[in-house]
Design an enzyme around this catalytic site. Structure first.
Site, PDB file in Angstrom:
ATOM      1  CG  ASP A  74      -1.276  18.553 -21.053  1.00  0.00           C
ATOM      2  OD1 ASP A  74      -0.620  17.500 -20.947  1.00  0.00           O
ATOM      3  OD2 ASP A  74      -2.455  18.579 -21.444  1.00  0.00           O
ATOM      4  NE  ARG A  97     -11.130  15.611 -30.235  1.00  0.00           N
ATOM      5  CZ  ARG A  97     -11.072  15.243 -28.943  1.00  0.00           C
ATOM      6  NH1 ARG A  97      -9.927  14.937 -28.382  1.00  0.00           N
ATOM      7  NH2 ARG A  97     -12.150  15.188 -28.212  1.00  0.00           N
ATOM      8  CG  PHE A 123     -15.958  14.785 -27.049  1.00  0.00           C
ATOM      9  CD1 PHE A 123     -15.837  15.874 -26.211  1.00  0.00           C
ATOM     10  CD2 PHE A 123     -15.069  13.734 -26.903  1.00  0.00           C
ATOM     11  CE1 PHE A 123     -14.843  15.913 -25.240  1.00  0.00           C
ATOM     12  CE2 PHE A 123     -14.072  13.765 -25.941  1.00  0.00           C
ATOM     13  CZ  PHE A 123     -13.967  14.864 -25.107  1.00  0.00           C
ATOM     14  CE  LYS A 166      -3.494  11.142 -24.270  1.00  0.00           C
ATOM     15  NZ  LYS A 166      -4.368  11.091 -23.098  1.00  0.00           N
ATOM     16  CG  PHE A 189      -7.069  18.170 -24.324  1.00  0.00           C
ATOM     17  CD1 PHE A 189      -7.189  17.682 -25.608  1.00  0.00           C
ATOM     18  CD2 PHE A 189      -7.400  17.341 -23.273  1.00  0.00           C
ATOM     19  CE1 PHE A 189      -7.627  16.383 -25.841  1.00  0.00           C
ATOM     20  CE2 PHE A 189      -7.840  16.045 -23.494  1.00  0.00           C
ATOM     21  CZ  PHE A 189      -7.959  15.562 -24.785  1.00  0.00           C
ATOM     22  CB  THR A 190     -11.900  17.898 -24.165  1.00  0.00           C
ATOM     23  OG1 THR A 190     -10.999  16.787 -24.035  1.00  0.00           O
ATOM     24  CG2 THR A 190     -12.202  18.118 -25.644  1.00  0.00           C
ATOM     25  CE1 TYR A 225      -4.119   1.890   0.431  1.00  0.00           C
ATOM     26  CE2 TYR A 225      -2.644   3.372   1.615  1.00  0.00           C
ATOM     27  CZ  TYR A 225      -3.846   3.134   0.983  1.00  0.00           C
ATOM     28  OH  TYR A 225      -4.782   4.128   0.887  1.00  0.00           O
TER      29      TYR A 225
HETATM   30  O1  PLI Z   1      -6.899  10.852 -20.827  1.00  0.00           O
HETATM   31  P1  PLI Z   1      -6.124  11.354 -19.668  1.00  0.00           P
HETATM   32  O2  PLI Z   1      -6.987  11.695 -18.514  1.00  0.00           O
HETATM   33  O3  PLI Z   1      -4.997  10.452 -19.265  1.00  0.00           O
HETATM   34  O4  PLI Z   1      -5.391  12.704 -20.145  1.00  0.00           O
HETATM   35  C1  PLI Z   1      -6.089  13.863 -20.450  1.00  0.00           C
HETATM   36  C2  PLI Z   1      -5.329  14.659 -21.482  1.00  0.00           C
HETATM   37  C3  PLI Z   1      -4.655  15.774 -21.101  1.00  0.00           C
HETATM   38  N1  PLI Z   1      -3.979  16.544 -22.001  1.00  0.00           N
HETATM   39  C4  PLI Z   1      -3.924  16.226 -23.300  1.00  0.00           C
HETATM   40  C5  PLI Z   1      -3.180  17.110 -24.230  1.00  0.00           C
HETATM   41  C6  PLI Z   1      -4.580  15.094 -23.761  1.00  0.00           C
HETATM   42  O5  PLI Z   1      -4.506  14.801 -25.040  1.00  0.00           O
HETATM   43  C7  PLI Z   1      -5.321  14.269 -22.839  1.00  0.00           C
HETATM   44  C8  PLI Z   1      -6.062  13.153 -23.257  1.00  0.00           C
HETATM   45  N2  PLI Z   1      -6.238  12.911 -24.540  1.00  0.00           N
HETATM   46  C9  PLI Z   1      -6.978  11.979 -25.118  1.00  0.00           C
HETATM   47  C10 PLI Z   1      -7.785  10.994 -24.352  1.00  0.00           C
HETATM   48  C11 PLI Z   1      -6.985  11.949 -26.556  1.00  0.00           C
HETATM   49  O6  PLI Z   1      -7.613  11.065 -27.156  1.00  0.00           O
HETATM   50  O7  PLI Z   1      -6.343  12.828 -27.160  1.00  0.00           O
END
Ligand code: PLI
Length: 454
Positions: free
Chosen positions: A212, A379, A446, A255, A121-122, A69
């Site tokens: 970010d 998008r 979306f 990513k 970003f969303t 933990y």
């Molecule tokens: O999907 P998360 O919660 O691990 O990350 C959110 C996120 C933050 N910043 C940026 C630039 C992103 O592209 C992002 C998530 N992007 C997704 C899910 C995408 O399909 O682009």
């Protein structure tokens, strides 16, 4: 010429369903590609998020998960990787990127303050607004023009920052949020010179920069390729130099970090770190795992070293450009120059015969799936949502379909299939008739909105 710097030792079968099955599947999904089942998809370019193929070293690391933990050894491996590669001293793991955004927004924004960014970003904007902040787009104008050939469409326009500070006072700015390889603009990079300029502007005002860093490695590679003076500098060095201009970062490890789940917040600011540690235990988990299993932290730690290998990142971004070149050569309208993680098809030019109210990008993504089994993502105006104050639909200038390429997953033959599918659909584009939205969630619509053909 060189080929991919890896070979494949595990495969996952994929199958192209019949046209009739695809017609049924997209209708059941309300013409929203997010609502398709993955088994109905042939080539999945919905997102590059969490869809990466891990390496043998990462999988081996998964077996070394310390699931204690508190104080798991994998946390310390991850902390070391973040210190060595990103350069930030303090680490708060989170289950994914938006959790780090949540913590940052709640702790760093006073209601009414502004958060300038180089394009929204969303999830980032959603968390800024939930914390009472106001997002301000400060990206260069060329980012909103799909045909501009500006090599650094991710740059911040300093005059826009200055106008914001002049009108409201610099103290009204909570922090500057910089997203390298700006997702919504097409994965467009910032130049190092621009990040330095932003830092020089912000410093005397006492305004911090929080990155970010989700796709900062792809941005570092594009700097190496495009910015004079960086041709002989390693991607790893470029990344660290850029991060040193900020006080910390939020990160979606799904990513750049080459894993399927995870994220973190990292910073050199002691007070922010202390407050974030207090908050992470409420929302995510103890501050040495923050919602991640020990094995997942190990995979992220190992992915961090792999992502800055120059041969890997050249191959990854090279594949995106391989697809982009085929589309551009065939006259399919795309956002240029091609960025780091995806090819963005310009739905406004592709479906110019439809009115914007017919959701051109949503329609194109649905048609591409029906035609060829390729899943992409809207998008454009559906993703942009409504203004929280007025309730009006936002009208982004970019109305695009994102062909997002998972890392180390598909071959260039898959890319050839995708290119040919887009080219064929472009020839037949007049058969696409547009959509009407019949279900609209209140936020991040979306993901779950539903549509019907017009
Ligand atoms: O999907 P998360 O919660 O691990 O990350 C959110 C996120 C933050 N910043 C940026 C630039 C992103 O592209 C992002 C998530 N992007 C997704 C899910 C995408 O399909 O682009």
């Amino acid at each position: 010429m060189t080929a991919e710097p890896y070979k494949i030792k595990m495969v996952e079968p994929i199958r192209l369903k019949s046209h009739a099955d695809r017609l049924r599947a997209i209708a059941q999904a309300g013409y929203n590609t997010f609502l398709l089942r993955s088994e109905d998809v042939y080539i999945d370019l919905l997102t590059d998020s969490g869809t990466n193929a891990m390496s043998d070293r990462q999988w081996a690391g998964m077996m070394l998960g310390d699931e204690s933990y508190a104080g798991a050894r994998n946390f310390y491996h991850l902390q070391r990787a973040v210190r060595e590669v990103y350069g930030f001293r303090h680490l708060v793991p989170t289950h994914q990127g938006r959790a780090a955004e949540h913590i940052t927004s709640q702790l760093r924004i006073k209601p009414g303050q502004f958060v300038p960014m180089n394009m929204y970003f969303t999830t980032t904007r959603e968390h800024v607004e939930r914390a009472g902040g106001r997002f301000v787009d400060c990206i260069v104008d060329s980012a909103h023009d799909p045909t501009s050939d500006d090599p650094f469409k991710g740059n911040v326009d300093i005059a826009k920052l200055q106008r914001l500070a002049d009108a409201n006072g610099p103290e009204s700015i909570a922090y500057i949020s910089l997203a390298p390889a700006v997702n919504m603009a097409g994965g467009q990079p910032m130049s190092m010179a621009n990040v330095e300029q932003v830092a020089r502007w912000a410093e005397p005002h006492g305004i911090p920069i929080i990155f970010d860093a989700t796709r900062a490695v792809e941005n570092a590679y594009l700097i190496q390729q495009r910015e004079p003076g960086y041709q002989n500098v390693t991607v790893r060095t470029i990344l660290k130099k850029m991060m040193a201009l900020g006080e910390g970062c939020t990160m979606s490890s799904k990513k750049d970090n080459l894993v399927n789940i995870g994220g973190f917040l990292a910073t050199d600011n002691e007070e922010f770190f202390a407050a974030a540690k207090e908050m992470v235990v409420v929302f995510e988990g103890l501050h040495t795992y923050g919602g991640m299993a020990g094995r997942d932290m190990e995979a992220v730690a190992r992915g961090i070293y792999e992502m800055v290998d120059d041969a890997y990142i050249a191959s990854r971004v090279g594949q995106v450009h391989y697809l982009g070149r085929q589309l551009a050569d065939a006259g399919v309208p795309i956002v240029t120059p091609v960025g780091g993680h995806a090819v963005f098809v310009d739905a406004d030019r592709f479906l110019a015969h439809l009115r914007p109210e017919a959701f051109r990008a949503q329609s194109l993504a649905a048609a591409l799936y029906t035609d060829s089994g390729v899943r992409a993502m809207e998008r454009g105006r559906v993703s942009a949502g409504r203004d929280h104050g007025s309730g009006e639909n936002r009208r982004p200038q970019l109305e695009t379909v994102r062909l997002t390429i998972p890392r180390r997953v598909y071959s260039n033959l898959h890319m050839d299939y995708v290119a040919q599918s887009c080219i064929d659909l472009y020839q037949d584009r007049k058969q696409i008739t547009g959509l009407r939205m019949v279900y609209e969630p209140a936020s991040l619509r979306f993901f779950q909105a539903r549509f019907e053909p017009r």
